[in-house]
Design a protein around this motif. Structure first.
Motif, PDB file in Angstrom:
ATOM      1  N   GLY A 136       0.827  -1.205   0.000  1.00 57.77           N
ATOM      2  CA  GLY A 136       0.000   0.000   0.000  1.00 57.77           C
ATOM      3  C   GLY A 136       0.856   1.247   0.000  1.00 57.77           C
ATOM      4  N   GLN A 137       0.387   2.286  -0.729  1.00 56.62           N
ATOM      5  CA  GLN A 137       1.083   3.576  -0.701  1.00 56.62           C
ATOM      6  C   GLN A 137       0.153   4.597  -0.064  1.00 56.62           C
ATOM      7  OE1 GLN A 137       0.305   2.605  -4.234  1.00 56.62           O
ATOM      8  NE2 GLN A 137       1.763   0.949  -3.875  1.00 56.62           N
ATOM      9  N   GLY A 138       0.728   5.432   0.743  1.00 58.57           N
ATOM     10  CA  GLY A 138      -0.109   6.454   1.365  1.00 58.57           C
ATOM     11  C   GLY A 138       0.725   7.459   2.121  1.00 58.57           C
ATOM     12  N   TRP A 139       0.036   8.231   2.936  1.00 57.00           N
ATOM     13  CA  TRP A 139       0.686   9.341   3.641  1.00 57.00           C
ATOM     14  C   TRP A 139       0.421   9.240   5.134  1.00 57.00           C
ATOM     15  CZ3 TRP A 139       3.762  12.463   0.797  1.00 57.00           C
ATOM     16  CH2 TRP A 139       3.593  12.415  -0.583  1.00 57.00           C
ATOM     17  N   SER A 140       1.459   9.505   5.892  1.00 57.63           N
ATOM     18  CA  SER A 140       1.278   9.577   7.344  1.00 57.63           C
ATOM     19  C   SER A 140       0.695  10.953   7.694  1.00 57.63           C
ATOM     20  CB  SER A 140       2.629   9.395   8.051  1.00 57.63           C
ATOM     21  OG  SER A 140       3.403  10.578   7.916  1.00 57.63           O
ATOM     22  N   GLY A 141       0.255  11.097   8.920  1.00 60.24           N
ATOM     23  CA  GLY A 141      -0.277  12.391   9.358  1.00 60.24           C
ATOM     24  C   GLY A 141       0.761  13.490   9.221  1.00 60.24           C
ATOM     25  N   GLU A 142       2.040  13.126   9.362  1.00 65.25           N
ATOM     26  CA  GLU A 142       3.132  14.111   9.280  1.00 65.25           C
ATOM     27  C   GLU A 142       3.473  14.430   7.831  1.00 65.25           C
ATOM     28  OE1 GLU A 142       3.265  11.185  10.886  1.00 65.25           O
ATOM     29  OE2 GLU A 142       2.852  11.955  12.899  1.00 65.25           O
ATOM     30  N   TYR A 143       2.758  13.839   6.901  1.00 64.58           N
ATOM     31  CA  TYR A 143       2.919  14.047   5.457  1.00 64.58           C
ATOM     32  C   TYR A 143       4.198  13.413   4.937  1.00 64.58           C
ATOM     33  CZ  TYR A 143       0.548  16.332   1.569  1.00 64.58           C
ATOM     34  OH  TYR A 143      -0.189  16.584   0.434  1.00 64.58           O
ATOM     35  N   LEU A 144       4.463  12.219   5.427  1.00 65.88           N
ATOM     36  CA  LEU A 144       5.556  11.427   4.877  1.00 65.88           C
ATOM     37  C   LEU A 144       4.961  10.332   4.013  1.00 65.88           C
ATOM     38  CD1 LEU A 144       7.901  11.177   7.963  1.00 65.88           C
ATOM     39  CD2 LEU A 144       8.541  12.093   5.722  1.00 65.88           C
ATOM     40  N   ALA A 145       5.529  10.147   2.823  1.00 66.51           N
ATOM     41  CA  ALA A 145       5.081   9.051   1.967  1.00 66.51           C
ATOM     42  C   ALA A 145       5.455   7.733   2.638  1.00 66.51           C
ATOM     43  CB  ALA A 145       5.744   9.167   0.607  1.00 66.51           C
ATOM     44  N   CYS A 146       4.547   6.751   2.569  1.00 72.35           N
ATOM     45  CA  CYS A 146       4.776   5.458   3.221  1.00 72.35           C
ATOM     46  C   CYS A 146       4.480   4.323   2.246  1.00 72.35           C
ATOM     47  CB  CYS A 146       3.843   5.295   4.433  1.00 72.35           C
ATOM     48  SG  CYS A 146       4.087   6.529   5.709  1.00 72.35           S
TER      49      CYS A 146
END
Ligand code: SF4
Length: 423
Positions: free
Chosen positions: A385-395
């Motif tokens: 899965g690709q997405g964003w953490s609350g801190e706006y880091l790509a994961c």
């Protein structure tokens, strides 16, 4: 009669334009139209243009110009070509683009679908819907809270094209936030031209965010850019006590040199900026920190640029947007002398961009071994899965089901890949 009417929208520029295009699309859908890609056959093509730079304006005009030529080349009947957005205002609402059939001014944006359908010979419904079906393609929804800005920064065309700040009514924003959350959007992105200007009666942005966060349906809220010297301190306080607000602050610095900031018409000094960011870092450990930087502004000396580099290097930024200055006709800055050569502007932009990449990597490394919450925007065939953490880091999260797309999932990264991606 309406069923089968096809409309394509092409959007340029900022998130606010995207939010407005989503709204237009929803209005078309509510009127029985189908939204199609710009490459498909359509009865109307709406170009939602941008004018933030000359290049953006030129690209918007070219897109409008291409529509009829493309239809002709394909042997299709020409669609109605509609141009809307800042480029229309920047051009003085004069039809400078051949083959555009309808120019829509900013005060008519809200009823664009009705205007287009009227030109096509059909009558739209009176009540545009609150639901926004076009956003179903995304996992985050844009929540527009206001439009316009009256800060008149010397380089910026926005106050001239979008006009003075206008806020959406409080209850309308809350109703829309609720309906988007109920429709399954796990994250609402609060959007506007200058969201710190939000006002409804005595209530401002901070009160609005608190009210949106209090809605039980809402799970996560992300803020757009907040102008320094407005309500950023109150936002920091709110973030410190509210789990639903993403811990990411985007505070546009533009320059770290006091004299340059003054010439830009900005409302803070580097010292004030540093002070507020230090407060945020103390109160919100691990907060993601983004900024915009405008380099090569007229009169920016080597020493002034060095001051910017020094301020940037002294703070743990996680996201830099670096722009070499470009003259925008119609702004006070376009008349300034002491022009910085284009090659120097670009070289300075490259230097800060490189610094930003190093900083992003360093910020991401802090999160290795620490739990984050990721909004999954996509899951590939291998279950990554690709997405964003609350801190706006790509994961990149391994071992997730395809059905997890659009959901918030806990994730503890074990490393950092290129570009500061948590893995
Ligand atoms: S705050 Fe300045 S840069 Fe931002 S939209 Fe307003 S005038 Fe433009």
């Amino acid at each position: 009669m309406l069923a089968g009417m096809r409309v394509a929208l092409q959007t340029f520029g900022c998130r606010l334009n995207q939010a407005e295009s989503d709204r237009m699309a929803a209005d078309f859908v509510a009127a029985g139209c189908e939204i199609v890609p710009t490459s498909a056959v359509a009865e109307a093509v709406v170009i939602h243009g941008c004018a933030v730079t000359q290049v953006a304006a030129q690209e918007s005009r070219q897109a409008a110009r291409r529509v009829k030529r493309a239809a002709q080349a394909a042997g299709l009947p020409p669609p109605l070509v509609v141009l809307v957005g800042c480029v229309v205002e920047a051009d003085g609402r004069v039809p400078v683009v051949p083959d555009v059939d309808l120019l829509v001014a900013r005060e008519d944006k809200e009823r664009l679908a009705a205007l287009v359908l009227a030109r096509l010979g059909v009558v739209a419904g009176d009540n545009p819907p609150a639901a926004r079906p076009r956003q179903a393609r995304r996992t985050r929804a844009l929540l527009k809270v206001q439009d316009g800005c009256d800060f008149f920064c010397a380089y910026c065309i926005v106050p001239h094209t979008r006009g003075a700040p206008v806020s959406r009514p409080w209850q309308q924003v809350l109703d829309e936030a609720r309906s988007l959350a109920q429709a399954g959007f796990a994250e609402l992105v609060v959007t506007g031209c200058n969201i710190a200007c939000y006002r409804d009666g005595g209530r401002g942005l901070v009160e609005l965010l608190a009210a949106v966060a209090a809605l039980p349906e809402v799970t996560r809220i992300r803020l757009g850019s907040i102008e320094p010297a407005t309500v950023e301190r109150e936002i920091v306080d709110l973030m410190a006590g509210c789990d639903k607000l993403c811990r990411f602050l985007h505070l546009p610095l533009q320059s770290g040199d006091a004299a340059t900031l003054q010439r830009m018409g900005r409302r803070y000094t580097p010292a004030a900026y540093l002070e507020v960011v230090q407060t945020a870092l103390r109160r919100l450990p691990g907060v993601g920190l983004g900024t915009d930087l405008l380099v090569g502004f007229p009169g920016e000396t080597e020493a002034a640029f060095a001051a910017t580099r020094q301020v940037v290097a002294s703070l743990p930024f996680s996201k830099l947007h670096v722009f070499p200055y470009s003259e925008r006709p119609g702004t006070p800055a376009a008349a300034l002398t002491e022009v910085v050569p284009s090659a120097v502007r670009k070289a300075r932009a490259r230097e800060l961009t490189r610094l930003g990449e190093v900083q992003r990597q360093a910020f991401a490394r802090q999160w290795v071994g620490r739990p984050v919450t990721v909004l999954l925007e996509g899951v590939d065939a291998a279950g990554v899965g690709q997405g964003w953490s609350g801190e706006y880091l790509a994961c990149r999260v391994a071992g997730v089901a395809a059905a997890a797309r659009g959901q918030l999932v806990p994730f503890t990264p074990v490393g950092v890949a290129t570009g500061g991606v948590l893995v």
